[in-house]
Scaffold this motif. Structure first.
Motif, PDB file in Angstrom:
ATOM      1  N   GLY A  93      15.308 -17.717  12.327  1.00  0.00           N
ATOM      2  CA  GLY A  93      14.557 -17.285  10.693  1.00  0.00           C
ATOM      3  C   GLY A  93      13.359 -17.290  10.685  1.00  0.00           C
ATOM      4  O   GLY A  93      12.912 -17.939  11.599  1.00  0.00           O
ATOM      5  N   PRO A  94      12.350 -16.008  10.054  1.00  0.00           N
ATOM      6  CA  PRO A  94      11.137 -16.255  10.242  1.00  0.00           C
ATOM      7  C   PRO A  94      10.694 -16.877   9.011  1.00  0.00           C
ATOM      8  O   PRO A  94      10.837 -17.699   7.714  1.00  0.00           O
ATOM      9  CB  PRO A  94      11.001 -14.958   9.319  1.00  0.00           C
ATOM     10  N   SER A  95       9.288 -17.264   8.502  1.00  0.00           N
ATOM     11  CA  SER A  95       8.269 -18.042   8.636  1.00  0.00           C
ATOM     12  C   SER A  95       8.385 -17.583   7.511  1.00  0.00           C
ATOM     13  O   SER A  95       8.915 -16.285   6.723  1.00  0.00           O
ATOM     14  CB  SER A  95       6.603 -17.978   9.290  1.00  0.00           C
ATOM     15  N   GLN A  96       7.778 -18.184   6.188  1.00  0.00           N
ATOM     16  CA  GLN A  96       7.416 -17.640   4.857  1.00  0.00           C
ATOM     17  C   GLN A  96       6.526 -16.721   4.683  1.00  0.00           C
ATOM     18  O   GLN A  96       7.162 -15.126   3.852  1.00  0.00           O
ATOM     19  CB  GLN A  96       6.527 -18.896   4.219  1.00  0.00           C
ATOM     20  N   ALA A  97       5.706 -16.769   5.218  1.00  0.00           N
ATOM     21  CA  ALA A  97       5.112 -15.057   5.852  1.00  0.00           C
ATOM     22  C   ALA A  97       5.852 -13.830   6.199  1.00  0.00           C
ATOM     23  O   ALA A  97       5.460 -13.104   5.448  1.00  0.00           O
ATOM     24  CB  ALA A  97       3.678 -15.789   6.512  1.00  0.00           C
ATOM     25  N   GLY A  98       6.614 -14.248   7.052  1.00  0.00           N
ATOM     26  CA  GLY A  98       7.179 -13.114   7.064  1.00  0.00           C
ATOM     27  C   GLY A  98       8.423 -12.471   7.024  1.00  0.00           C
ATOM     28  O   GLY A  98       8.728 -11.647   6.109  1.00  0.00           O
ATOM     29  N   ALA A  99       8.814 -14.088   5.728  1.00  0.00           N
ATOM     30  CA  ALA A  99       9.694 -13.513   4.437  1.00  0.00           C
ATOM     31  C   ALA A  99       9.579 -12.529   4.013  1.00  0.00           C
ATOM     32  O   ALA A  99      10.373 -12.137   3.077  1.00  0.00           O
ATOM     33  CB  ALA A  99      10.338 -15.067   3.838  1.00  0.00           C
ATOM     34  N   GLN A 100       7.780 -12.384   3.526  1.00  0.00           N
ATOM     35  CA  GLN A 100       8.072 -11.655   2.703  1.00  0.00           C
ATOM     36  C   GLN A 100       8.038  -9.924   1.978  1.00  0.00           C
ATOM     37  O   GLN A 100       7.769  -9.506   1.434  1.00  0.00           O
ATOM     38  CB  GLN A 100       6.095 -11.629   2.744  1.00  0.00           C
ATOM     39  N   VAL A 101       8.624 -10.004   4.011  1.00  0.00           N
ATOM     40  CA  VAL A 101       8.963  -8.667   3.861  1.00  0.00           C
ATOM     41  C   VAL A 101      10.649  -8.521   2.579  1.00  0.00           C
ATOM     42  O   VAL A 101      10.845  -6.845   2.360  1.00  0.00           O
ATOM     43  CB  VAL A 101       9.782  -8.228   5.262  1.00  0.00           C
ATOM     44  N   GLU A 102      11.013  -9.068   2.726  1.00  0.00           N
ATOM     45  CA  GLU A 102      12.772  -9.318   2.059  1.00  0.00           C
ATOM     46  C   GLU A 102      11.716  -9.707  -0.279  1.00  0.00           C
ATOM     47  O   GLU A 102      12.216  -9.112  -0.788  1.00  0.00           O
ATOM     48  CB  GLU A 102      13.325 -10.086   1.796  1.00  0.00           C
ATOM     49  N   ALA A 103      10.515 -10.821  -0.019  1.00  0.00           N
ATOM     50  CA  ALA A 103      10.800 -11.713  -0.980  1.00  0.00           C
ATOM     51  C   ALA A 103       9.394 -10.979  -1.569  1.00  0.00           C
ATOM     52  O   ALA A 103       9.184 -11.687  -2.793  1.00  0.00           O
ATOM     53  CB  ALA A 103      10.136 -13.179  -0.798  1.00  0.00           C
ATOM     54  N   SER A 104       9.157 -10.276  -1.416  1.00  0.00           N
ATOM     55  CA  SER A 104       7.919  -9.444  -2.282  1.00  0.00           C
ATOM     56  C   SER A 104       8.353  -7.528  -2.157  1.00  0.00           C
ATOM     57  O   SER A 104       7.896  -7.349  -0.889  1.00  0.00           O
ATOM     58  CB  SER A 104       6.609  -9.605  -2.119  1.00  0.00           C
ATOM     59  N   LYS A 105       8.735  -6.833  -2.593  1.00  0.00           N
ATOM     60  CA  LYS A 105       8.691  -5.423  -2.398  1.00  0.00           C
ATOM     61  C   LYS A 105       7.326  -5.101  -2.170  1.00  0.00           C
ATOM     62  O   LYS A 105       7.464  -3.898  -1.536  1.00  0.00           O
ATOM     63  CB  LYS A 105       9.715  -4.728  -3.317  1.00  0.00           C
ATOM     64  N   ALA A 106       6.175  -5.312  -3.248  1.00  0.00           N
ATOM     65  CA  ALA A 106       5.016  -4.405  -3.269  1.00  0.00           C
ATOM     66  C   ALA A 106       4.473  -4.769  -1.788  1.00  0.00           C
ATOM     67  O   ALA A 106       3.870  -4.219  -0.713  1.00  0.00           O
ATOM     68  CB  ALA A 106       4.385  -5.231  -4.077  1.00  0.00           C
ATOM     69  N   TRP A 107       4.578  -5.798  -0.960  1.00  0.00           N
ATOM     70  CA  TRP A 107       4.296  -6.429   0.156  1.00  0.00           C
ATOM     71  C   TRP A 107       4.545  -5.452   1.208  1.00  0.00           C
ATOM     72  O   TRP A 107       4.083  -5.247   2.238  1.00  0.00           O
ATOM     73  CB  TRP A 107       4.566  -8.176   0.133  1.00  0.00           C
ATOM     74  N   SER A 108       6.001  -6.154   1.253  1.00  0.00           N
ATOM     75  CA  SER A 108       6.913  -4.842   2.427  1.00  0.00           C
ATOM     76  C   SER A 108       5.963  -3.454   1.805  1.00  0.00           C
ATOM     77  O   SER A 108       6.041  -2.731   3.078  1.00  0.00           O
ATOM     78  CB  SER A 108       8.361  -4.945   1.846  1.00  0.00           C
ATOM     79  N   LYS A 109       6.077  -3.020   0.858  1.00  0.00           N
ATOM     80  CA  LYS A 109       5.838  -1.820   1.007  1.00  0.00           C
ATOM     81  C   LYS A 109       4.096  -1.677   1.720  1.00  0.00           C
ATOM     82  O   LYS A 109       3.872  -0.284   1.987  1.00  0.00           O
ATOM     83  CB  LYS A 109       5.619  -1.304  -0.529  1.00  0.00           C
ATOM     84  N   ALA A 110       3.158  -1.866   1.141  1.00  0.00           N
ATOM     85  CA  ALA A 110       2.198  -2.031   1.604  1.00  0.00           C
ATOM     86  C   ALA A 110       2.043  -1.908   3.209  1.00  0.00           C
ATOM     87  O   ALA A 110       1.509  -1.628   3.666  1.00  0.00           O
ATOM     88  CB  ALA A 110       1.290  -3.071   1.139  1.00  0.00           C
ATOM     89  N   LEU A 111       2.915  -3.248   3.524  1.00  0.00           N
ATOM     90  CA  LEU A 111       3.118  -2.705   4.937  1.00  0.00           C
ATOM     91  C   LEU A 111       4.172  -2.172   6.019  1.00  0.00           C
ATOM     92  O   LEU A 111       2.896  -1.261   6.997  1.00  0.00           O
ATOM     93  CB  LEU A 111       3.812  -4.177   5.703  1.00  0.00           C
ATOM     94  N   MET A 112       4.646  -1.488   5.164  1.00  0.00           N
ATOM     95  CA  MET A 112       5.202   0.025   5.709  1.00  0.00           C
ATOM     96  C   MET A 112       4.372   1.034   5.731  1.00  0.00           C
ATOM     97  O   MET A 112       4.267   2.121   6.441  1.00  0.00           O
ATOM     98  CB  MET A 112       6.672   0.347   4.472  1.00  0.00           C
ATOM     99  N   LYS A 113       3.432   1.183   4.856  1.00  0.00           N
ATOM    100  CA  LYS A 113       2.152   2.175   4.203  1.00  0.00           C
ATOM    101  C   LYS A 113       1.395   1.956   5.666  1.00  0.00           C
ATOM    102  O   LYS A 113       1.105   3.190   6.527  1.00  0.00           O
ATOM    103  CB  LYS A 113       1.552   1.971   2.944  1.00  0.00           C
ATOM    104  N   GLN A 114       1.133   0.513   6.160  1.00  0.00           N
ATOM    105  CA  GLN A 114       0.558   0.461   6.825  1.00  0.00           C
ATOM    106  C   GLN A 114       0.457   0.838   8.438  1.00  0.00           C
ATOM    107  O   GLN A 114      -0.353   1.818   8.798  1.00  0.00           O
ATOM    108  CB  GLN A 114      -0.321  -0.965   6.831  1.00  0.00           C
ATOM    109  N   ALA A 115       1.673   0.926   8.466  1.00  0.00           N
ATOM    110  CA  ALA A 115       2.194   1.025   9.782  1.00  0.00           C
ATOM    111  C   ALA A 115       3.181   2.884   9.799  1.00  0.00           C
ATOM    112  O   ALA A 115       4.098   2.745  10.695  1.00  0.00           O
ATOM    113  CB  ALA A 115       3.270   0.419  10.096  1.00  0.00           C
ATOM    114  N   ASN A 116       2.663   2.947   9.003  1.00  0.00           N
ATOM    115  CA  ASN A 116       3.235   4.931   8.920  1.00  0.00           C
ATOM    116  C   ASN A 116       5.119   4.661   9.228  1.00  0.00           C
ATOM    117  O   ASN A 116       5.553   5.553   9.741  1.00  0.00           O
ATOM    118  CB  ASN A 116       2.926   5.509   9.820  1.00  0.00           C
ATOM    119  N   ILE A 117       5.029   4.264   8.400  1.00  0.00           N
ATOM    120  CA  ILE A 117       7.117   3.515   8.461  1.00  0.00           C
ATOM    121  C   ILE A 117       7.827   4.409   7.348  1.00  0.00           C
ATOM    122  O   ILE A 117       7.777   4.438   6.696  1.00  0.00           O
ATOM    123  CB  ILE A 117       7.483   2.473   8.496  1.00  0.00           C
ATOM    124  N   PRO A 118       8.328   5.640   7.590  1.00  0.00           N
ATOM    125  CA  PRO A 118       9.649   6.664   6.199  1.00  0.00           C
ATOM    126  C   PRO A 118      10.128   6.187   5.244  1.00  0.00           C
ATOM    127  O   PRO A 118      10.677   4.430   5.431  1.00  0.00           O
ATOM    128  CB  PRO A 118      10.102   7.384   7.541  1.00  0.00           C
TER     129      PRO A 118
END
Ligand SMILES: Nc1ncnc2c1ncn2[C@@H]1O[C@H](COP(=O)(O)OP(=O)(O)O)[C@@H](O)[C@H]1O
Ligand SMILES: [Mg+2]
Length: 424
Positions: A93-118
């Protein structure tokens, strides 16, 4: 070895059940577990709270637990993995930092933008007026999402501008507490959804079989959203060619982006996808754990020992792990819910017919049940998950429903059209 599973749903029953099939796993502890895990051979429920990290850690150390598997997102987002790892324990199970992919939709969007994920185009707001102005500029349909964890209730797919504005106002008025004071407003995507549960050690990522779930309470995908009313796997819409694109365009870049942020992600990365009418996969959201009820459809098909796969993730040697092996056939899972779910429902109703359901060859995973003076009673909104494995979807679905029909409790409710898309 001894394994500890944290959580109490159908997903955790399926995890415990699958882990116990491995010859290396002697015993599984569930915290707190449910009526199903209480009855499972070599499985024991512990009356600890999932938020009691110290209690969980102490138990695991004293009892030589070799692997701890975290089911739900809430303890992951609260840092259970970081705490237990500091105690020297092995945690899937991921660390607290990793769990942000789910725990913050804004954080997750920023990650996707940075990585160019559709993914759907989106904007993030911390005040209602700006969000409303954006909705007016974009027009409907449009999607409004509370940023934080909202137990599956934080998203409004708005058909009209006024529905979107109402959702924004409610969110900033405190409908979801802290979770809703930041809002993501995003482009509406049409298409079919698919769930990709992938296991990762933070460097290598491997998908399990693709699944689809049924989120709405009513037949024909009508009525309010739920935690999930059924699932099936492998989802025919995700062809091998599409899976290869998902691996290349979504899973691998996401893990690379997490690594770039020095996030060491070991566990499940769950990509909720929209397959657009053009056939392109786009991310709707990421979850940081196994899906429920997708897990109850996927794990019965897994041949690879789950403990070995999880340890390979935790010990960062997934690259050397043999290809996953799957049983032939397909699986369908029907969720049985309490009357009134997802709104108000009763608990404590006696359950009958589970042994008969199991005698048909189906697997009955418990979700909201408990043992009360040795009698099984309901203890939640989603009560049981009945999975059948068959040669094809017609057979698996028919077998799952035949098993469901032997089960009885007052007011029990289930959808009658689970898997219809897989047959069409
Ligand atoms: N951009 C979108 N376009 C269309 N439907 C969406 C979009 N985002 C979310 N949805 C719908 O809303 C559901 C819930 O959204 P999701 O982001 O998965 O949030 P959560 O699972 O946290 O409630 C999705 O499964 C999907 O049916
Ligand atoms: Mg979702």
């Amino acid at each position: 070895m001894k394994v500890l599973v944290v959580g109490s749903g159908g997903r955790e029953h399926a995890l415990a059940w699958k882990l116990l099939q491995s010859p290396r796993v002697q015993e599984v502890f569930c915290i707190p577990g449910n009526g199903g895990t209480a009855r499972l051979e070599r499985c024991r429920n512990l009356a600890l709270n999932v938020s009691d990290f110290e209690g969980i850690g102490r138990f695991a150390l004293v009892n030589n637990v070799a692997l701890i598997v975290i089911g739900p997102e809430v303890p992951l987002a609260a840092g259970i993995t970081d705490y237990l790892q500091q105690q020297g324990l092995m945690v899937f199970g991921p660390s607290q930092a990793g769990a942000q992919v789910e725990a913050s939709k804004a954080w997750s969007k920023a990650l996707m933008k940075q990585a160019n994920i559709p993914t759907a185009a989106a904007a993030v707001f911390t005040d209602a007026a700006a969000a409303i102005a954006y909705v007016k500029a974009q027009g409907a349909p449009i999607v409004v999402k509370a940023d934080g964890l909202a137990a599956g209730k934080g998203v409004t797919v708005a058909e009209t501008e006024s529905d979107a504005i109402a959702a924004i106002e409610a969110s900033f008025a405190g409908q979801f507490g802290e979770a809703g004071y930041t809002v993501v407003v995003e482009e509406y995507l049409s298409g079919q959804e698919a769930s990709i549960l992938a296991v990762t050690d933070g460097k290598t990522i491997r998908p399990l079989l693709p699944a689809q779930d049924h989120k709405r309470i009513g037949d024909g995908d009508t009525g309010p959203n739920t935690g999930g009313m059924g699932a099936y796997a492998p989802a025919p819409i995700v062809t091998p060619a599409l899976m290869a694109r998902i691996q290349q365009e979504i899973l691998e870049p996401t893990i690379a982006a997490l690594r770039q942020q020095e996030i060491d992600y070991r566990g499940v990365l769950y990509a909720g996808l929209m397959i657009t009418p053009a056939g392109d996969p786009k991310v709707i959201e990421f979850n940081c754990r196994f899906g429920d009820p997708e897990t109850q459809a996927v794990l019965p098909l897994l041949d690879t020992p789950l403990d070995a796969l999880m340890l390979a993730c935790v010990q960062q040697r997934l690259d050397e792990f043999p290809p996953l092996s799957w049983k032939p056939g397909v699986a369908a899972c029907v969720v049985i819910a309490a009357k009134g779910y997802p709104e108000k429902y009763q608990k404590g109703l006696p359950l009958r017919g589970i042994a008969q359901a199991e005698a048909t060859g189906a697997i009955v995973f418990h979700a909201g049940t408990k043992l009360k003076q040795n009698q099984l009673v309901t203890d939640g909104g989603r009560v049981l998950n009945v999975t059948a494995v068959g040669e094809d979807f017609k057979a698996a679905i028919a077998q799952a429903y035949a098993a469901v029909e032997t089960i009885e409790f007052e007011g029990m409710y289930y959808r009658r059209d689970i898997g219809h898309r897989a047959i069409e």
